[in-house]
Design a protein around this motif. Structure first.
Motif, PDB file in Angstrom:
ATOM      1  N   ALA A   1      34.504 -45.576 -22.730  1.00  0.00           N
ATOM      2  CA  ALA A   1      35.512 -44.956 -23.581  1.00  0.00           C
ATOM      3  C   ALA A   1      36.860 -44.944 -22.881  1.00  0.00           C
ATOM      4  O   ALA A   1      36.953 -44.945 -21.649  1.00  0.00           O
ATOM      5  CB  ALA A   1      35.097 -43.539 -23.949  1.00  0.00           C
TER       6      ALA A   1
ATOM      7  N   VAL B   1      31.435 -45.433 -25.797  1.00  0.00           N
ATOM      8  CA  VAL B   1      31.610 -45.533 -27.246  1.00  0.00           C
ATOM      9  C   VAL B   1      30.620 -46.569 -27.751  1.00  0.00           C
ATOM     10  O   VAL B   1      30.474 -47.652 -27.162  1.00  0.00           O
ATOM     11  CB  VAL B   1      33.043 -45.943 -27.621  1.00  0.00           C
ATOM     12  CG1 VAL B   1      33.163 -46.193 -29.121  1.00  0.00           C
ATOM     13  CG2 VAL B   1      34.028 -44.872 -27.196  1.00  0.00           C
TER      14      VAL B   1
ATOM     15  N   PRO C   1      30.626 -41.589 -30.416  1.00  0.00           N
ATOM     16  CA  PRO C   1      30.475 -41.381 -28.970  1.00  0.00           C
ATOM     17  C   PRO C   1      29.000 -41.323 -28.606  1.00  0.00           C
ATOM     18  O   PRO C   1      28.155 -40.888 -29.387  1.00  0.00           O
ATOM     19  CB  PRO C   1      31.168 -40.038 -28.725  1.00  0.00           C
ATOM     20  CG  PRO C   1      31.117 -39.342 -30.043  1.00  0.00           C
ATOM     21  CD  PRO C   1      31.205 -40.420 -31.090  1.00  0.00           C
TER      22      PRO C   1
END
Length: 563
Positions: free
Chosen positions: A262, A270, A339
């Protein structure tokens, strides 16, 4: 003479007491006020005429009929109610309702005589709650009046007919909207299901009618009635045939899961998914279950290569509107991101998207794309590994049998951009719907540390422990190595390549040991004290035997006596 009474006044003419008047129809051009009762028109035949009638003054009368249609069909669970009021004698300016406390007021849709309306509180102090837990609301009329008012109510049911085993009874409570005022003339409810789903009544306020309303084509129905307003119906639904949940056949499926770090520090990774399904179903609405944590509003959906807007369902479910089943094959593509965190220090857990309810799957591929420094070492047994071993640059690695372009052509979808950056790609397949996939993936640094560490320890073991160089020990080591390679070829090959650094260090240790060992053996002459040399001793020192170089001590030299 025209006699018009008020709406709440009922006149019953007394023909015997009436003198000098004859009843006539109302002439067309004579305007009269509109009243609930028709006017009385008489022709005056005698100046001394007398009109006599019995008069009755009525209070307001409300008669209500309630017809509810409850659709207990998988993915189409909803309630449609029709409430009809008959207002007599005095005008009404509002219709009061009792709404079940289990019902989400925000999900209600209402139409009054085909015009959309909204619920209002009874007082300015907010909503009121009745003794049975129902919420008291009202619908305000455009203007006070009498006559017939038809209110239609529609709302979805929160019950979900999923994960249901045949023969088991699923408890179901159906909330309802009931009239608060007036005389209940009729209260009827019709349960509509698919053949193979049988409701069992568990509510004493309702009873089953033998001759109920006919069911829609291809469906089954049961009609219930109650003599009093009831805010809910409690039934148990028995699944007698799994086919009642609907049939969905997936001929080809491809799910691509891309994991990358991320950009923000709040999230570690992610996950970006792209799922393509080619399917045939007999449902009007196709249920889609997304992984937990997915924002349904951010999901991009294409049906037959055309963007569509889904219907929101409970939790992580969406519904795709397909229309009437026609037996044609459809293509569905989903794209979303969420996420994700590791399930453990070495484990990943992925909930893959699903369509339909327990679909029949002919072939489905799952393409997993991890960061370039991560390698999968263990996967579930029900996943088939779809890759071959080959050279990937300087190393021997796993190469999927199909790349993204070939998978897109196989699934019959458009070509899109590939994941960027350095990645590790894996391809798996399954002849059934994929649910939760748990696998073990290690970082390359951990694999190198483990492989090189074991190689170095084994090399030092052979170097410094002569017992380790025995034939029996070496044979045991070879057997263990061959068995591990046959049982776990993939991890064994990864460890074999990762142990290169340990092998180099072990060889370097062997070279240093041999070189330094030879130097220690050439320094066989013992060191003598400087004080002995300074005394000018004439004693001749003999070399020590080789077996006592490290432990034998020379005798002290004594000076020669003078003559």
């Amino acid at each position: 003479m025209v006699i018009v009474s008020a709406d709440n006044v009922e006149l019953s003419p007394d023909e015997e007491a009436t003198v000098g008047l004859s009843l006539r129809p109302l002439p067309a051009p004579v305007p009269v006020p509109s009243r609930q009762q028709p006017p009385l028109v008489y022709r005056l035949e005698d100046p001394e005429a007398v009109f006599a009638a019995a008069r009755a003054v009525h209070q307001q009368v409300l008669g209500v009929e309630v017809d509810s249609r409850i659709y207990l069909i998988p993915d189409e669970e909803r309630v449609e109610e029709t409430l009809v009021w008959r207002v007599e004698y005095e005008p009404a300016d509002r219709l009061r309702l009792s709404v079940s406390g289990q019902l989400d007021l925000g999900s209600l849709e209402l139409w009054l005589d085909d015009e959309p309306v909204r619920l209002s509180d009874l007082t300015a102090n907010g909503q009121q709650v009745a003794e049975d837990g129902s919420v008291l609301k009202e619908v305000r009329l455009p203007k006070p009046g009498m006559g017939t008012y038809r209110l239609r109510v529609r709302f979805p049911l929160s019950v979900t007919l999923q994960q249901w085993e045949p023969g088991s009874a699923l408890p179901c409570t159906v909330p309802l909207v009931m009239p608060r005022d007036g005389q209940l003339v009729r209260n009827r409810a019709t349960l509509i299901t698919r053949p193979g789903i049988r409701p069992v009544l568990r509510d004493a306020a309702w009873e089953l009618e033998e001759n109920g309303s006919p069911a829609p084509v291809g469906l089954a129905s049961w009609t219930l009635r109650a003599t009093q307003p009831a805010s809910a119906i409690r039934v148990g639904l028995v699944l007698e045939d799994r086919a009642a949940l609907g049939l969905t056949r997936i001929s080809r499926g491809w799910v691509q899961t891309w994991i990358h770090p991320a950009a923000s520090q709040e999230q570690a990774y992610v996950r970006r998914d792209r799922a393509v399904f080619r399917f045939v179903t007999d449902r009007r609405l196709l249920p889609v279950r997304l992984p937990p944590g997915t924002r349904a509003a951010e999901v991009a959906i294409w049906l037959d290569n055309q963007p569509v807007t889904p219907l929101r369902g409970p939790e992580d479910r969406l519904h795709i509107v397909l229309g009437e089943p026609d037996g044609a094959e459809h293509s569905l593509e989903l794209q979303y991101s969420l996420p994700v965190q590791r399930a453990g220090s070495m484990e990943w857990a992925f909930q893959l998207p699903q369509i339909g309810e327990q679909p029949w799957v002919e072939r489905c591929y799952w393409e997993l794309i991890l960061p370039g420094n991560e390698h999968v070492v263990a996967v579930p047994e029900w996943l088939t590994r779809e890759y071959r071993w080959g050279w990937t640059g300087l190393f021997w690695g796993r190469i999927p049998v199909m790349d993204q372009v070939q998978l897109e052509d196989w699934a019959g979808t458009v070509h899109r951009a590939r994941p960027a950056g350095r990645t590790s790609r894996y391809l798996f397949s399954s002849p059934e719907a994929m649910g939760v996939c748990r696998l073990v993936a290690l970082r390359r640094s951990w694999i190198v540390l483990a492989g090189s560490g074991m190689a170095l320890v084994f090399g030092l073991f052979l170097l410094y422990l002569p017992a380790g160089r025995r034939v029996v020990v070496l044979w045991v080591g070879v057997v263990v190595f061959v068995a591990a390679t046959l049982l776990w070829p993939g991890p064994a090959l990864l460890l074999g390549q990762a142990s290169g650094l340990g092998v180099v260090l072990a060889l370097l240790a062997a070279v240093l040991e041999r070189t330094l060992g030879r130097r220690r053996q050439t320094r066989w002459w013992p060191e003598t004290s400087s004080s002995v040399l300074e005394r000018g001793s004439t004693q001749i020192l003999q070399p020590l035997p080789s077996e006592g170089l490290s432990t034998r001590t020379l005798p002290a030299a004594t000076p020669e006596s003078s003559v």
